[in-house]
Design an enzyme around this catalytic site. Structure first.
Site, PDB file in Angstrom:
ATOM      1  N   GLU A 152     115.378  22.332  17.149  1.00 16.86           N
ATOM      2  CA  GLU A 152     115.935  22.877  18.388  1.00 16.86           C
ATOM      3  C   GLU A 152     117.207  22.158  18.832  1.00 16.86           C
ATOM      4  OE1 GLU A 152     112.877  21.811  17.934  1.00 16.86           O
ATOM      5  OE2 GLU A 152     111.379  23.186  18.753  1.00 16.86           O
ATOM      6  N   CYS A 384     104.712  22.198  51.406  1.00 15.88           N
ATOM      7  CA  CYS A 384     104.784  23.563  50.878  1.00 15.88           C
ATOM      8  C   CYS A 384     103.410  24.230  50.971  1.00 15.88           C
ATOM      9  CB  CYS A 384     105.359  23.551  49.470  1.00 15.88           C
ATOM     10  SG  CYS A 384     105.982  25.169  48.945  1.00 15.88           S
ATOM     11  N   GLY A 386     100.718  22.768  50.756  1.00 23.07           N
ATOM     12  CA  GLY A 386      99.950  21.829  51.581  1.00 23.07           C
ATOM     13  C   GLY A 386     100.076  22.139  53.060  1.00 23.07           C
ATOM     14  N   GLN A 388     100.806  25.161  54.190  1.00 22.55           N
ATOM     15  CA  GLN A 388     100.133  26.454  54.353  1.00 22.55           C
ATOM     16  C   GLN A 388      98.618  26.274  54.441  1.00 22.55           C
ATOM     17  OE1 GLN A 388     101.634  28.945  51.177  1.00 22.55           O
ATOM     18  NE2 GLN A 388     103.760  28.729  51.861  1.00 22.55           N
ATOM     19  N   GLU A 408      98.955  35.430  49.352  1.00 20.45           N
ATOM     20  CA  GLU A 408      99.054  35.013  47.948  1.00 20.45           C
ATOM     21  C   GLU A 408      97.670  34.969  47.318  1.00 20.45           C
ATOM     22  OE1 GLU A 408     100.701  31.298  45.178  1.00 20.45           O
ATOM     23  OE2 GLU A 408     100.666  31.079  47.356  1.00 20.45           O
ATOM     24  N   HIS A 510     110.444  20.678  50.636  1.00 14.44           N
ATOM     25  CA  HIS A 510     110.024  19.581  49.748  1.00 14.44           C
ATOM     26  C   HIS A 510     110.853  18.332  50.047  1.00 14.44           C
ATOM     27  CE1 HIS A 510     107.464  21.824  46.794  1.00 14.44           C
ATOM     28  NE2 HIS A 510     108.118  22.837  47.336  1.00 14.44           N
ATOM     29  N   GLU A 512     110.328  15.318  49.319  1.00 10.00           N
ATOM     30  CA  GLU A 512     110.326  14.342  48.228  1.00 10.00           C
ATOM     31  C   GLU A 512     111.569  14.469  47.350  1.00 10.00           C
ATOM     32  OE1 GLU A 512     108.009  17.901  46.479  1.00 10.00           O
ATOM     33  OE2 GLU A 512     108.395  16.981  48.435  1.00 10.00           O
TER      34      GLU A 512
END
Length: 539
Positions: A152, A384, A386, A388, A408, A510, A512
């Site tokens: 590759e 995110c 978490g 929700q 979802e 996010h 982080e």
């Protein structure tokens, strides 16, 4: 002569030797000398980007300000350099082929036979130069993913060979990272894998200028001389990269080995200054000499592979150093968690973080972890999905909406407190179609979120399709879950917090992804502080 210098980092013998860390460490040293540096990663897989890859396959998908879904190595680049990356910093074989095939369909090649050489290699070279031609950088470092010898990687190596020939010897440089294993039975370090790796690279027409040798033990002078002789490099270009206590030691180890000096010499660059690494050393001093310790439960569904949450664990390192506190992460599979075993699995925790993710697997365990944190006043942070989960848990157990859910997980839920964004409802393609990248957020004055950031307007990075359903907002706020971070244009809820809890924050974004060594993210800093205070209160 080119205004921008180009450095290529290749790897041999085995994967996971740390090309990204070596590239980031070199970049840090050059940046600390006053040069403007960026790093790009070329990944030799056929996916357009890693956005649709399972975390078990690839680890974390790192998102940039401009919405690119990229390799986790870009996270290392940003954390070390403190400067943002972009779409142009991560190129895949899939993107290269996609561009070339699209051009062919448009008639751009005027009926010629489209081939790997020259068309694919020309497109690779064009992408190598894009960042350099922007005029922003003195030096562009390009990491070639995979190992020398992989099928590759061959088009990338051929492109590098051509690029070096076109640019000349003082404008390009190749660093080859290799392994010098220690055989316990023989009680000696072996150079043969390195020799074969360099031979393989030389067969592609590329001869390395510098060898960086990963090793568990120091390299004796005689062994360095042997490697230099058989691999045809200068003895002072054989660089030892010994296993480090933390990846953040590597820039100092590379400085000790004079890697940056060798690079500047070969590129005919005069050093602007000695590297200024004082703030880096202060960070390391705090990291290695903590005054306290906290236990954080990280609840997620991919915990068997910590790389799936790489930026979160690194953000905890930064925040821990800022608080002079060692953060011990315990990885908790959300699939294990049920209401009757929460004390067993989470009772140790000084703080609970519910991690991002997708899909129904492990969701109920995450929701149970939220309930445990809320009812026991344990510092909580949800990112995110978490966040929700925190919204769903509050609806079920405080608002009395027992069937509350995200569409979802259950499209037919009677109480869709988390709903698909309007802009996502007609999207059929999965790749690159989420709400991605940096968006503005306005914080409510007097809120915990505002106190954490110390300002009213922030920009944070996102990767999601679902959002808080604003139809339920008044019910939530009446019972004490407040929306204190709002997107000013769409009114999308970015942050929720609990009024009557010492530290309970959920972010749709996010954070982080924006934590760096020299600028730890404020939410993580305050979360670790809250966990530390909670731990002291237990004693």
């Amino acid at each position: 002569m080119s205004a921008t210098k180009y450095i290529f980092v290749t790897g041999g013998v085995t994967s996971s030797l740390g090309k990204g860390i070596v590239a980031a460490s070199l970049a840090k040293l050059l940046q600390a000398r006053g040069f403007s540096v960026t790093i790009q990663k070329f990944d030799p897989y056929l996916n357009i980007d890693p956005g649709t890859l399972n975390p078990y396959e690839h680890g974390e998908c790192y998102v940039t300000d401009d919405g690119a879904e990229t390799d986790l190595d870009l996270g290392h680049y940003e954390r070390f350099l403190g400067t943002p990356t972009s779409q142009g910093n991560n190129i895949t074989t899939g993107r290269i082929y996609n561009t070339v095939i699209t051009k062919e369909r448009q008639g751009a090649f005027l009926g010629k036979t489209v081939q790997v050489v020259p068309h694919i290699t020309d497109e690779i070279k064009r992408n190598i130069q894009l960042l350099g031609e922007s005029g922003k950088y003195d030096i562009v470092i390009t990491e070639i993913g995979g190992c020398v010898g992989d099928i590759e990687s061959l088009p990338f190596l051929e492109a590098v060979r051509q690029f070096r020939w076109e640019m000349g010897p003082t404008d390009t440089l190749v660093i080859h990272l290799t392994l010098v294993p220690y055989l316990n039975a023989a009680k000696e370090l072996k150079t043969k894998p390195t020799q074969h790796s360099v031979k393989l690279l030389s067969e592609t027409g590329i001869h390395p200028d510098i060898l960086v040798c990963r090793t568990e033990h120091p390299l004796p002078a005689e062994l360095r001389k042997k490697v230099a002789l058989f691999c045809n490099v200068n003895i002072n270009s054989v660089i030892e990269s010994i296993d480090a206590e933390t990846i953040y030691d590597v820039p100092l180890l590379m400085k000790k080995e004079k890697l940056d000096e060798r690079v500047l010499s070969k590129l005919k660059l005069s050093s602007k200054n000695e590297p200024d690494l004082e703030s880096w050393k202060v960070f390391l001093g705090k990291l290695k000499n903590p005054l306290s310790e906290v236990n954080i439960a990280l609840v997620g569904k991919y915990v068997e592979l910590p790389d799936a949450y790489k930026s979160i664990s690194e953000a905890f390192i930064h925040a821990g150093a800022m608080n002079e506190c060692k953060v011990k992460i315990r990885w908790i599979s959300s699939e294990q968690l049920q209401k009757d075993n929460l004390q067993h699995h989470l009772g140790f925790a000084d703080g609970i973080l519910v991690a991002p993710g997708f899909g129904e697997r492990g969701l109920e365990g995450k929701i149970a972890a939220v309930e445990f944190a809320r009812e026991n006043n344990i510092p909580f942070f949800g990112i995110c999905l978490g966040m929700q989960c925190a919204v769903i848990e509050f609806a079920r157990n405080v608002l009395g909406l027992k069937d509350a859910n995200s569409t979802e997980m259950n499209k037919d839920t009677a109480n869709p407190v988390i709903n698909m964004m309007e802009s996502q409802k007609n999207v059929t393609m999965k790749g690159g179609t989420m709400r991605l990248g940096a968006y503005p957020c306005e914080l409510t004055k007097g809120s915990k979120a505002h106190a954490i950031y110390g300002k009213s307007k922030i920009m944070e990075r996102h990767r999601h399709r679902y959002e808080f359903n604003n139809k339920y907002l008044k019910q939530y706020e009446k019972e004490g879950m407040l929306a204190t971070g709002i997107n000013p244009e769409t009114k999308l809820v970015e942050i929720v917090e609990l009024r009557d809890h010492p530290f309970f924050i959920g972010s749709q974004f996010h954070p982080e992804l924006k934590s760096t060594v020299e600028n730890p993210h404020p939410i993580f800093v305050k979360f670790v502080k809250a966990a530390n205070d909670f731990a002291k209160g237990k004693k």
